[in-house]
Design an enzyme around this catalytic site. Structure first.
Site, short mmCIF file in Angstrom:
data_model
loop_
_atom_site.label_atom_id
_atom_site.label_comp_id
_atom_site.label_asym_id
_atom_site.label_seq_id
_atom_site.Cartn_x
_atom_site.Cartn_y
_atom_site.Cartn_z
N LYS A 9 -18.01 -5.62 8.34
CA LYS A 9 -16.76 -6.34 8.61
C LYS A 9 -16.11 -5.81 9.88
O LYS A 9 -16.00 -4.61 10.07
CB LYS A 9 -15.78 -6.17 7.44
CG LYS A 9 -16.16 -6.95 6.21
CD LYS A 9 -15.22 -6.66 5.06
CE LYS A 9 -13.92 -7.41 5.22
NZ LYS A 9 -13.05 -7.24 4.05
N HIS A 18 0.84 -1.20 0.00
CA HIS A 18 0.00 0.00 0.00
C HIS A 18 0.88 1.25 0.00
O HIS A 18 0.63 2.20 -0.74
CB HIS A 18 -0.88 0.07 1.26
CG HIS A 18 -1.91 -0.98 1.39
ND1 HIS A 18 -2.05 -1.74 2.53
CD2 HIS A 18 -2.88 -1.40 0.54
CE1 HIS A 18 -3.07 -2.56 2.38
NE2 HIS A 18 -3.58 -2.39 1.18
N SER A 57 -3.29 -7.33 3.18
CA SER A 57 -3.46 -7.15 4.63
C SER A 57 -3.92 -8.45 5.28
O SER A 57 -3.47 -8.80 6.37
CB SER A 57 -4.48 -6.05 4.92
OG SER A 57 -4.01 -4.81 4.48
N ARG A 93 -1.99 -6.01 -8.43
CA ARG A 93 -1.01 -7.06 -8.13
C ARG A 93 -0.94 -8.10 -9.22
O ARG A 93 0.12 -8.61 -9.53
CB ARG A 93 -1.36 -7.74 -6.80
CG ARG A 93 -1.26 -6.82 -5.61
CD ARG A 93 -1.77 -7.49 -4.38
NE ARG A 93 -3.22 -7.67 -4.52
CZ ARG A 93 -4.03 -8.00 -3.54
NH1 ARG A 93 -3.57 -8.20 -2.34
NH2 ARG A 93 -5.33 -8.13 -3.76
#
Length: 159
Positions: free
Chosen positions: A41, A17, A127, A90
């Site tokens: 969440k 990040h 993460s 990614r």
């Protein structure tokens, strides 16, 4: 003034990040890091903790602002006159989802999305993966900034 936003949950912020944020900060006059609030969440870190960690690790950039947001990212952009979203990619699997989001955001508001290829060093990094490895006692010191490692270690010791 050229503005962009780097959105995400950042639970916690990783070196991947940070790489994208740093690169955006060299391209734009002002970069907002928008920390997503997702009520459904439960994160490892509270929103304010994430914001504090991000502010610590981006303090040297000088042109990065960190705020939370709830709702549509395009509304966040409109409220702050931000014409561009910067997202790291990614892998090809990221592209499929991110392209749909970029097209929806552009269709809703005209906000453009710029895709930045992730540094190959961080192409596998997320993460979720950092939290899982750290929870099992694995070494994630090369994957997160030192302040985040300290916070992660303290948090996982408590639970």
């Amino acid at each position: 003034m050229r503005r962009a936003v780097c959105p995400g949950s950042f639970d916690p912020i990783t070196n991947g990040h940070l790489d994208i944020i740093a690169r955006a900060s060299r391209l734009y006059d002002e970069v907002y890091v928008a920390v997503m609030i997702n009520q459904s969440k439960k994160g490892l870190f509270e929103i304010e903790e994430r914001i504090d960690l991000i502010r610590q690790v981006t303090a040297d950039y000088g042109n990065v602002r960190v705020e939370s947001f709830h709702g549509l990212l395009v509304d966040f952009c409109k409220q702050r006159d931000i014409p561009a979203i910067v997202k790291g990619l990614r892998a090809v699997s990221d592209f499929d989802y991110e392209l749909q989001m970029a097209q929806m955001n552009n269709g809703l508001s005209g906000v453009e999305t710029l895709f930045v290829p992730t540094n190959p060093t961080y192409s596998f990094l997320s993460s979720s993966l950092v939290k899982e490895v750290a929870a099992w006692g694995g070494d994630v010191s090369h994957l997160v900034p030192p302040q985040v490692l300290d916070a992660l270690t303290r948090r996982l010791r408590k639970d």
